[in-house]
Design a protein around this motif. Structure first.
Motif, PDB file in Angstrom:
ATOM      1  N   GLY A  93       0.790  -1.143  -0.160  1.00 57.81           N
ATOM      2  CA  GLY A  93       0.030   0.177  -0.006  1.00 57.81           C
ATOM      3  C   GLY A  93       0.655   1.009   0.003  1.00 57.81           C
ATOM      4  O   GLY A  93       1.949   1.409   0.667  1.00 57.81           O
ATOM      5  N   PHE A  94       0.432   2.124  -0.728  1.00 58.69           N
ATOM      6  CA  PHE A  94       1.359   3.344  -1.138  1.00 58.69           C
ATOM      7  C   PHE A  94       0.320   4.623  -0.528  1.00 58.69           C
ATOM      8  O   PHE A  94      -0.692   4.730  -0.900  1.00 58.69           O
ATOM      9  N   THR A  95       0.909   5.138   0.657  1.00 61.79           N
ATOM     10  CA  THR A  95       0.035   6.281   1.175  1.00 61.79           C
ATOM     11  C   THR A  95       0.135   7.539   0.141  1.00 61.79           C
ATOM     12  O   THR A  95       1.032   7.732  -0.465  1.00 61.79           O
ATOM     13  N   GLU A  96      -0.814   8.353   0.255  1.00 59.90           N
ATOM     14  CA  GLU A  96      -1.021   9.731  -0.346  1.00 59.90           C
ATOM     15  C   GLU A  96      -0.207  10.600   0.163  1.00 59.90           C
ATOM     16  O   GLU A  96       0.034  10.703   1.692  1.00 59.90           O
ATOM     17  N   ASP A 104       5.391   6.902   1.915  1.00 60.74           N
ATOM     18  CA  ASP A 104       5.869   5.447   2.315  1.00 60.74           C
ATOM     19  C   ASP A 104       5.112   4.349   1.597  1.00 60.74           C
ATOM     20  O   ASP A 104       4.036   4.183   1.379  1.00 60.74           O
ATOM     21  N   LEU A 105       5.953   3.162   1.597  1.00 65.09           N
ATOM     22  CA  LEU A 105       5.356   1.896   1.316  1.00 65.09           C
ATOM     23  C   LEU A 105       4.956   1.139   2.390  1.00 65.09           C
ATOM     24  O   LEU A 105       6.013   0.733   2.999  1.00 65.09           O
ATOM     25  N   ALA A 124       9.334   0.702   3.703  1.00 67.14           N
ATOM     26  CA  ALA A 124      10.379   1.795   2.875  1.00 67.14           C
ATOM     27  C   ALA A 124       9.632   2.906   3.158  1.00 67.14           C
ATOM     28  O   ALA A 124       8.657   3.427   2.844  1.00 67.14           O
ATOM     29  N   GLU A 125      10.475   3.770   3.730  1.00 67.85           N
ATOM     30  CA  GLU A 125      10.099   5.419   3.993  1.00 67.85           C
ATOM     31  C   GLU A 125      10.740   6.226   2.892  1.00 67.85           C
ATOM     32  O   GLU A 125      11.978   5.944   2.419  1.00 67.85           O
ATOM     33  N   GLY A 126      10.044   7.024   2.165  1.00 66.64           N
ATOM     34  CA  GLY A 126      10.520   7.738   1.169  1.00 66.64           C
ATOM     35  C   GLY A 126       9.065   8.165   0.389  1.00 66.64           C
ATOM     36  O   GLY A 126       8.172   8.424   1.167  1.00 66.64           O
ATOM     37  N   HIS A 127       9.173   8.213  -0.982  1.00 63.90           N
ATOM     38  CA  HIS A 127       8.192   8.817  -1.764  1.00 63.90           C
ATOM     39  C   HIS A 127       7.857   7.960  -3.152  1.00 63.90           C
ATOM     40  O   HIS A 127       8.890   7.730  -3.834  1.00 63.90           O
ATOM     41  N   PHE A 128       7.375   6.784  -2.831  1.00 66.45           N
ATOM     42  CA  PHE A 128       7.072   5.549  -3.826  1.00 66.45           C
ATOM     43  C   PHE A 128       6.008   5.439  -4.349  1.00 66.45           C
ATOM     44  O   PHE A 128       4.790   5.698  -3.946  1.00 66.45           O
ATOM     45  N   MET A 170       5.819  -9.931   7.288  1.00 70.79           N
ATOM     46  CA  MET A 170       5.334  -8.673   8.121  1.00 70.79           C
ATOM     47  C   MET A 170       6.314  -8.127   8.949  1.00 70.79           C
ATOM     48  O   MET A 170       6.123  -6.884   9.441  1.00 70.79           O
ATOM     49  N   ARG A 171       7.698  -8.561   8.988  1.00 69.92           N
ATOM     50  CA  ARG A 171       8.846  -7.947   9.842  1.00 69.92           C
ATOM     51  C   ARG A 171       9.366  -6.818   8.923  1.00 69.92           C
ATOM     52  O   ARG A 171       9.711  -7.119   7.891  1.00 69.92           O
ATOM     53  N   PRO A 172       9.481  -5.857   9.373  1.00 71.23           N
ATOM     54  CA  PRO A 172      10.178  -4.660   8.668  1.00 71.23           C
ATOM     55  C   PRO A 172      11.561  -5.019   8.038  1.00 71.23           C
ATOM     56  O   PRO A 172      11.953  -4.600   7.082  1.00 71.23           O
ATOM     57  N   ALA A 173      12.131  -5.752   9.198  1.00 72.43           N
ATOM     58  CA  ALA A 173      13.632  -6.290   8.902  1.00 72.43           C
ATOM     59  C   ALA A 173      13.641  -7.275   7.585  1.00 72.43           C
ATOM     60  O   ALA A 173      14.840  -7.348   7.390  1.00 72.43           O
TER      61      ALA A 173
END
Length: 384
Positions: A93-96, A104-105, A124-128, A170-173
């Motif tokens: 899911g990609f946030t607006e 973020d993703l 993933a933090e950023g703009h995706f 579901m683990r971010p790592a």
């Protein structure tokens, strides 16, 4: 006996997966996604702009092979891409975004076929951003690719996302992100500088595996009247935990100027791709009434390669060279379209969910997602 008629679209009859009841939003629907659930139901994800200007992903299911569809959930994401692993349904899911179109993703999971969902995990933090494109699972790792918007819309780049599926996804790592590769630009000789509406760029990448090599195939968006049917090719190296992406070349790709999606058929080892072929990009300026459109010059008056009427199916061996299998669906006006396809192999059939402009004001501002079934699709391929 063949199920296909010569000279006719393969699946021009469709069912509506989801439709904007008002079709008044300036951007309408975005690229849908499609998966088959372990219980045999089909699940589609349809991003749509709401009346208040925000975006949401509609989770829609079919228990009768795509003949009818029911919305079972709505999630607050600009875009969503479904996939399954070991009997569990997942969603990218990609946030607006605010400063950028997207941020973020996230990853979500569902244990009941998309009715209820876990809390999102940020991977993933950023703009995706991306919609459904090709993914590869190899040696317990899922590989996919996303647009990185931070360089700016004119110079957006790509990154590869890799997830370890040996444990809990579901683990971010469990997730890694490759280096950023920015768009290297097109040579001026491939564009008409007199008809340039916006900067050219690449977007909507997908990952395939060819002879053991991971490659990314990407849309190359022309700036106006330009060379169409062109894609960008990247190589992916995942060595000792170092995930590296590099631009390799441009390559002729049918429909490469608009979002395409590739799937691999395990039965024949052929790649199949759904895409739009431009028909008359040179003369679209004279064929479209600019008063019919609200999107300004790039969308209001057709530009080279922006013809979205003909949704096509291709096949090939290496992801680079393609043979035509046929036209999936054909819209009867320039202002209508079947585009942004999400193909899925289901036994002997090819299923496709498309973003479509049926009664929308133009070919870009889609008002529906449509479902198409191509029976016995492998009969369309010659032995290679």
């Amino acid at each position: 006996m063949s199920h296909h008629s010569v000279g006719q679209p393969l699946a021009n009859d469709y069912t509506v997966v989801y439709r904007d009841p008002e079709a008044t939003s300036p951007r309408g629907l975005d690229g849908p996604g499609l998966v088959k659930l372990p219980d045999g139901k089909l699940l589609a994800v349809v991003p749509a702009e709401m009346r208040d200007g925000t975006w949401a992903c509609h989770i829609v299911r079919s228990g009768d092979g795509g003949a009818s569809w029911e919305r079972v959930a709505r999630l607050p994401y600009y875009s969503g891409v479904p996939w399954t692993h070991d009997g569990t349904l997942y969603l990218f899911g990609f946030t607006e975004g605010t400063e950028y179109r997207n941020d973020d993703l996230h990853l979500l999971s569902s244990a009941d076929g998309g009715v209820t969902w876990s809390d999102p995990v940020t991977i993933a933090e950023g703009h995706f951003w991306n919609c459904q494109t090709a993914m590869v699972v190899r040696d317990g790792t899922l590989y996919w690719a996303v647009d990185d918007l931070e360089p700016g819309d004119d110079y957006r780049g790509h990154r590869v996302v890799a997830g370890d599926l040996s444990g809990d996804p579901m683990r971010p790592a469990a997730w890694r992100l490759s280096n950023l590769v920015q768009f290297p630009g097109l040579p001026p000789s491939l564009t008409n500088q007199d008809q340039k509406f916006f900067s050219n760029r690449m977007l909507e990448p997908g990952v395939i595996e060819v002879a053991g090599r991971l490659r990314v195939l990407s849309t190359v968006k022309p700036p106006g009247q330009a060379t169409t049917n062109l894609g960008a090719v990247f190589d992916v190296e995942d060595d000792a935990g170092s995930l590296d992406l590099s631009f390799t070349q441009y390559h002729p790709f049918p429909g490469g100027q608009l979002k395409f999606c590739v799937v691999e058929d395990d039965v024949t080892d052929l790649f199949w791709a759904a895409m739009n072929l431009p028909v008359d990009g040179q003369n679209q300026f004279d064929l479209v009434d600019p008063e019919e459109h609200r999107f300004g010059e790039p969308y209001g008056r057709g530009h080279g390669g922006n013809d979205r009427r003909f949704l096509m199916l291709m096949y090939g061996l290496d992801g680079l060279n393609w043979f035509p299998a046929g036209c999936v669906a054909r819209a009867d006006r320039l202002s209508k379209s079947f585009m942004y396809p999400a193909p899925l192999i289901d036994g002997d059939d090819m299923l496709i969910v498309a973003r479509a402009s049926i009664d929308a004001p133009n070919r870009h501002d889609a008002d529906a997602a449509t479902f198409h079934r191509i029976p016995e699709f492998r009969d369309l391929a010659m032995p290679l």
